[in-house]
Design an enzyme around this catalytic site. Sequence first.
Site, PDB file in Angstrom:
ATOM      1  CD  GLU A 189      -2.436  -1.933   0.530  1.00 53.22           C
ATOM      2  OE1 GLU A 189      -2.594  -1.346  -0.549  1.00 53.22           O
ATOM      3  OE2 GLU A 189      -2.955  -3.034   0.753  1.00 53.22           O
ATOM      4  NE  ARG A 235       1.050   5.738  -7.481  1.00 49.52           N
ATOM      5  CZ  ARG A 235      -0.235   5.549  -7.765  1.00 49.52           C
ATOM      6  NH1 ARG A 235      -0.595   4.758  -8.755  1.00 49.52           N
ATOM      7  NH2 ARG A 235      -1.187   6.150  -7.063  1.00 49.52           N
ATOM      8  N   GLY A 252     -11.854   2.864 -19.403  1.00 51.73           N
ATOM      9  CA  GLY A 252     -13.291   3.148 -19.451  1.00 51.73           C
ATOM     10  C   GLY A 252     -13.794   3.604 -20.806  1.00 51.73           C
ATOM     11  CG  ASP A 328      -2.586  -2.798  -8.031  1.00 52.30           C
ATOM     12  OD1 ASP A 328      -1.534  -2.792  -7.373  1.00 52.30           O
ATOM     13  OD2 ASP A 328      -3.682  -2.450  -7.562  1.00 52.30           O
ATOM     14  CD1 TRP A 380      -1.553   2.339  -2.241  1.00 53.32           C
ATOM     15  CD2 TRP A 380      -0.899   2.453  -4.371  1.00 53.32           C
ATOM     16  NE1 TRP A 380      -1.779   1.106  -2.806  1.00 53.32           N
ATOM     17  CE2 TRP A 380      -1.393   1.149  -4.114  1.00 53.32           C
ATOM     18  CE3 TRP A 380      -0.430   2.748  -5.640  1.00 53.32           C
ATOM     19  CZ2 TRP A 380      -1.421   0.157  -5.085  1.00 53.32           C
ATOM     20  CZ3 TRP A 380      -0.464   1.760  -6.611  1.00 53.32           C
ATOM     21  CH2 TRP A 380      -0.952   0.489  -6.334  1.00 53.32           C
ATOM     22  CG  ASP A 438      -4.798  -8.116   0.700  1.00 53.03           C
ATOM     23  OD1 ASP A 438      -4.725  -7.342  -0.259  1.00 53.03           O
ATOM     24  OD2 ASP A 438      -3.899  -8.925   0.995  1.00 53.03           O
TER      25      ASP A 438
END
Length: 502
Positions: A189, A235, A252, A328, A380, A438
Site C-alpha cells: 500500500e 509515482r 473506461g 497493479d 497510496w 487486504d
Amino acid sequence: MSDSEGTFCLVLHSHLPWLPHHGSWPVGEEWLYQAWAHSYLPLADMLHRFADEGREDVLTLGMTPILAAQLDDPYSIKAFHDWLGHWQLRARHASTLWRDEPLLRDLAASEHLAAVRASEELETRWRHGFSPVLRSWVDTGTIELLGGPLAHPFQPLLEPQVRDFMLRGGLDDTALRTGHRPEGIWAPECGYEPGMEHGYASAGVRRFLVDGPALRGDTSAARTVGESDVVCFGRDLEVTYRVWSPKAGYPGHAAYRDFHTWAHEVGLKPSRVTGKQVEPQDKAPYDPALAADTLRLHVKDFVDTVVGRLRELKRQNGRESLVVAAYDTELFGHWWHEGPAWLEGVLRALPEAGVRVTTLKGALDAGHLGGPIDLPASSWGSGKDWRVWDGAQVADMVEANTALQQRLLDLAREGEGTGRDAVRDQAVAEAMLALSSDWAFMVTKDSAADYARRRARVHTERFDALAVLLREGAHERARKLAAEFRAEDNPFGQLDARALIK
C-alpha cells in the site's frame, strides 16, 4: 547522461491475497485464476519476447511473497489447469449460442484459442510454477525484481519486531524462489512512517516506492530518505492517472471490452463499454478492430504525455528528469482486457520517441538522484494517509491486530532457546495471514467486507488455538491441528518462528 528526452520507469505491483481453499467468486480462487490467465500469462509472453530480443531493464516488477507462493503452489497449478479446461468448454458452448452473431461468434473462437494457448503454457513453461519463469527474467536482466514483506501487511501498524520479521522473511522467501534477494521493495500500500528507512537499511533494502504527494509532488528524481542512504521513488500522478485514476482513465473508453458485463450462461464478457450510462443488456457487442484503433490512439496519447511531462520538468529543473508510472499488474488484462497490448505498445514506442526506458535501479545509474527528504506518514490509498487501514470503519480490526501482535511476541518468547517447532511455525503463519492489509482495505472499500472480516478472524482464532495447546503442553493435539491448518494454508513453508526473537 545520453542525449534524451529523459527517463521513464514503469513499475508493476503483482499482488493478490492468499486465496487457495478459501471459497469461490467473487472473493476466492476465481480471482487468482482470472488474474493468472488474463494478466500474468500475457505479461510473461511480453517479457519473453523482450528477453528474446536481448532487451534489458524493460520494467520493474514487484512480486509479493503471498502471490509468488500461490503461483508456485501445486494445488493452485492443478486447479488452474482445471479452470482453463472449463474456460475452453465455456467458449465452445458460446460458439453454439452465438453462431448467428458474427462478432460474438468470433469472440467465442478467440476465447477458445486463448484458453488452449494458456493451457499449453501452463503445461510447458509454467509446469513447475512461476518462480523458474520469474528467475529467467532476473538472470537475463530483463526486469528489476522488487520484493516485499510476508503476507502484505500495512507496515506502519506493525510492532517493530513483527515488521522486521515479516520484511526479512519476505526477502528470504523471494531469494529462495528466484535465487536473488531484492534490493528494492514495493511497500504494501506504499505505507510509510518516519523512521522505517532504518529498518529497510538494516534488512538490505536500498530503494522503495511512495506515492507522489509524499514527495510534495516533486517526483522528477529519486531522493534519499532522512539521514539514510535508502532511496525513495515517487509515482508521477499526472502521468499515471492518464491510464487509471480514481475517476477516469483509458480502460473506461466506450470501445474497450466491458469488465463488469457478463453473459452468465457461458461465463464470458461479450460487450464493449459502449457508454457509462448504458445498461448491461443494451451494450454493444465487443468489436476487437474498434478496440485496436482506440488502443493505438491511447498508446500515442500516453507517449505524448510522457514526453511532454519530461520536457516540462527539464525546463523547470534545468536537467533531464524522471517519470515513474506505477500500477497493479492485474490492471493489464484482468481489469482492462486490452491492457497487455497497450503496455507492450508503450514500451516499444517510448524509446522511439527519445525516452530512456529503464528500471528504478537503472534510473539511479543514469543519475536521477536528488537530495535528501524527510518523508511524512503516507500511503497510496484514499487521502494518501492511513485512513483506509486505520480509519473508523476498521478501528476494531486495528485493535484486534495490535493485541494479536502482543500475543504473537509472547508466544515467540516462550519458545526462545528451543528447537524449531512446526506448531509454532504454523501459528506464526496464521498470525501473518491475519495481519494482511487486504482485509482492512476490503472492509473500508466495502468490497466483500464480511468475507474479509471472516478471513481475519479465522486466522486469528487458529493462532490462538495453537498457542493455547502449546501452553497446555498438549503437543500431540497441537501437531494434528497444525497439520490440518497447514494443509489448507501454508504459503510460507520456510518460515521459522524463532526469527521473531533475536
